[in-house]
Design a protein around this motif. Structure first.
Motif, PDB file in Angstrom:
ATOM      1  N   ASP A 136       8.713   1.048  -2.320  1.00  0.00           N
ATOM      2  CA  ASP A 136       7.776  -0.070  -2.208  1.00  0.00           C
ATOM      3  C   ASP A 136       7.169  -0.073  -0.810  1.00  0.00           C
ATOM      4  O   ASP A 136       7.862   0.189   0.176  1.00  0.00           O
ATOM      5  CB  ASP A 136       8.487  -1.398  -2.450  1.00  0.00           C
ATOM      6  CG  ASP A 136       9.019  -1.520  -3.877  1.00  0.00           C
ATOM      7  OD1 ASP A 136       8.279  -2.023  -4.731  1.00  0.00           O
ATOM      8  OD2 ASP A 136      10.182  -1.118  -4.120  1.00  0.00           O
ATOM      9  N   GLU A 149      -0.897   5.800   3.244  1.00  0.00           N
ATOM     10  CA  GLU A 149      -0.621   6.740   2.166  1.00  0.00           C
ATOM     11  C   GLU A 149       0.882   6.997   2.094  1.00  0.00           C
ATOM     12  O   GLU A 149       1.522   7.216   3.121  1.00  0.00           O
ATOM     13  CB  GLU A 149      -1.324   8.080   2.406  1.00  0.00           C
ATOM     14  CG  GLU A 149      -2.825   8.027   2.373  1.00  0.00           C
ATOM     15  CD  GLU A 149      -3.428   9.382   2.705  1.00  0.00           C
ATOM     16  OE1 GLU A 149      -4.469   9.719   2.129  1.00  0.00           O
ATOM     17  OE2 GLU A 149      -2.845  10.104   3.547  1.00  0.00           O
ATOM     18  N   ARG A 156       0.142  13.351  -1.443  1.00  0.00           N
ATOM     19  CA  ARG A 156      -0.099  11.915  -1.566  1.00  0.00           C
ATOM     20  C   ARG A 156       0.236  11.438  -2.981  1.00  0.00           C
ATOM     21  O   ARG A 156      -0.247  11.979  -3.962  1.00  0.00           O
ATOM     22  CB  ARG A 156      -1.558  11.598  -1.250  1.00  0.00           C
ATOM     23  CG  ARG A 156      -1.884  10.105  -1.260  1.00  0.00           C
ATOM     24  CD  ARG A 156      -3.325   9.862  -0.889  1.00  0.00           C
ATOM     25  NE  ARG A 156      -4.228  10.496  -1.854  1.00  0.00           N
ATOM     26  CZ  ARG A 156      -5.553  10.537  -1.727  1.00  0.00           C
ATOM     27  NH1 ARG A 156      -6.133  10.006  -0.663  1.00  0.00           N
ATOM     28  NH2 ARG A 156      -6.294  11.129  -2.638  1.00  0.00           N
ATOM     29  N   LEU A 158       0.697   7.740  -3.422  1.00  0.00           N
ATOM     30  CA  LEU A 158       0.323   6.321  -3.522  1.00  0.00           C
ATOM     31  C   LEU A 158      -0.560   5.929  -2.345  1.00  0.00           C
ATOM     32  O   LEU A 158      -0.298   6.316  -1.207  1.00  0.00           O
ATOM     33  CB  LEU A 158       1.594   5.453  -3.542  1.00  0.00           C
ATOM     34  CG  LEU A 158       1.388   3.939  -3.683  1.00  0.00           C
ATOM     35  CD1 LEU A 158       0.875   3.600  -5.085  1.00  0.00           C
ATOM     36  CD2 LEU A 158       2.697   3.192  -3.417  1.00  0.00           C
ATOM     37  N   ASP A 159      -1.599   5.152  -2.628  1.00  0.00           N
ATOM     38  CA  ASP A 159      -2.462   4.575  -1.594  1.00  0.00           C
ATOM     39  C   ASP A 159      -2.280   3.060  -1.586  1.00  0.00           C
ATOM     40  O   ASP A 159      -2.187   2.436  -2.649  1.00  0.00           O
ATOM     41  CB  ASP A 159      -3.936   4.877  -1.863  1.00  0.00           C
ATOM     42  CG  ASP A 159      -4.322   6.295  -1.493  1.00  0.00           C
ATOM     43  OD1 ASP A 159      -3.714   6.845  -0.558  1.00  0.00           O
ATOM     44  OD2 ASP A 159      -5.214   6.837  -2.151  1.00  0.00           O
ATOM     45  N   GLY A 174       2.184  -1.740  -2.987  1.00  0.00           N
ATOM     46  CA  GLY A 174       2.289  -0.787  -4.089  1.00  0.00           C
ATOM     47  C   GLY A 174       3.720  -0.321  -4.262  1.00  0.00           C
ATOM     48  O   GLY A 174       4.537  -0.411  -3.340  1.00  0.00           O
ATOM     49  N   ILE A 176       6.236   2.752  -6.580  1.00  0.00           N
ATOM     50  CA  ILE A 176       6.170   3.996  -7.341  1.00  0.00           C
ATOM     51  C   ILE A 176       7.575   4.497  -7.640  1.00  0.00           C
ATOM     52  O   ILE A 176       8.510   4.270  -6.859  1.00  0.00           O
ATOM     53  CB  ILE A 176       5.371   5.076  -6.563  1.00  0.00           C
ATOM     54  CG1 ILE A 176       5.068   6.274  -7.468  1.00  0.00           C
ATOM     55  CG2 ILE A 176       6.099   5.496  -5.306  1.00  0.00           C
ATOM     56  CD1 ILE A 176       4.102   7.264  -6.828  1.00  0.00           C
TER      57      ILE A 176
END
Length: 214
Positions: A136, A149, A156, A158-159, A174, A176
């Motif tokens: 996170d 990033e 990469r 996640l942005d 964000g 992932i």
């Protein structure tokens, strides 16, 4: 006295097998310690037959020991792996201003680092075991350029954008899930050039943990 040689011959083979089955796997050593390896004999039984039968039993017992040890080792490894605890939660001590593009953001305020997989000196997380990990990222910025990033081994994945809008701070977040092998790296890096600000304290945080083994 009449002797049923067929039944006696059957007992020669069945008797030790029944005793073998009566021994639990955990106590299989009782086969050698408590059971007389010599089965009931008859006048027609030979020492050669007894020797061959005993040898066969010993080979079977050895194979059972090997198989049991493999199972025990596998279970112990699984238990040890399931005890693996990997989790971290980090923040920034100071606001970051005008970072160069692709510069790693070093989250140096460590609140939690179970398993010591996160290195606060270089800002990089290293997977200690193969597994599925969850990460996170929360960013906050005072200016229009507040981007980050998330990088997995330089790729990469996640942005996060935290651009300021009007008179309010910009904030982005964000999360992932990533399949990582032991030794894989994860880090956050800056994506902008020029006037960039990433706020510190409770406004920005990076965290992750191992969900389960893969």
């Amino acid at each position: 006295m009449y002797i049923d040689t067929l039944n006696i011959a059957s007992m020669v083979y069945i008797y030790p097998v029944l005793l073998l089955l009566s021994c639990s796997i955990s106590g299989i050593s009782c086969l050698l310690n408590k059971v007389d390896p010599t089965p009931p004999t008859t006048a027609s039984s030979s020492n050669t037959l007894d020797s061959q039968f005993t040898h066969q039993l010993l080979l079977q017992e050895q194979q059972l020991r090997i198989e049991l040890q493999k199972q025990i080792t596998g279970i112990q490894s699984q238990i040890q792996a399931n005890r693996q605890e990997v989790t971290f939660f980090v923040r920034l001590r100071n606001k970051i201003t005008n970072h160069h593009q692709s510069t790693i953001i070093v989250f140096d305020d460590v609140h939690l680092n179970k398993g010591n997989a996160y290195d606060a000196n270089i800002g990089t997380f290293t997977a200690s075991v193969d597994g599925i990990y969850k990460f996170d990222l929360v960013l906050s910025s005072d200016v229009e350029n507040g981007h980050g990033e998330m990088m997995h081994n330089g790729v990469r994945v996640l942005d996060v954008y935290a651009d300021k809008h009007s008179r309010f701070y910009g904030r982005g977040s964000g999360a992932i899930l990533v399949l990582m092998n032991k030794g894989d790296k994860m880090w956050i890096q800056n994506t902008d050039i020029g006037n960039t600000i990433i706020n510190a304290g409770v406004e920005t945080a990076f965290s992750g943990h191992l969900l389960f083994l893969a």
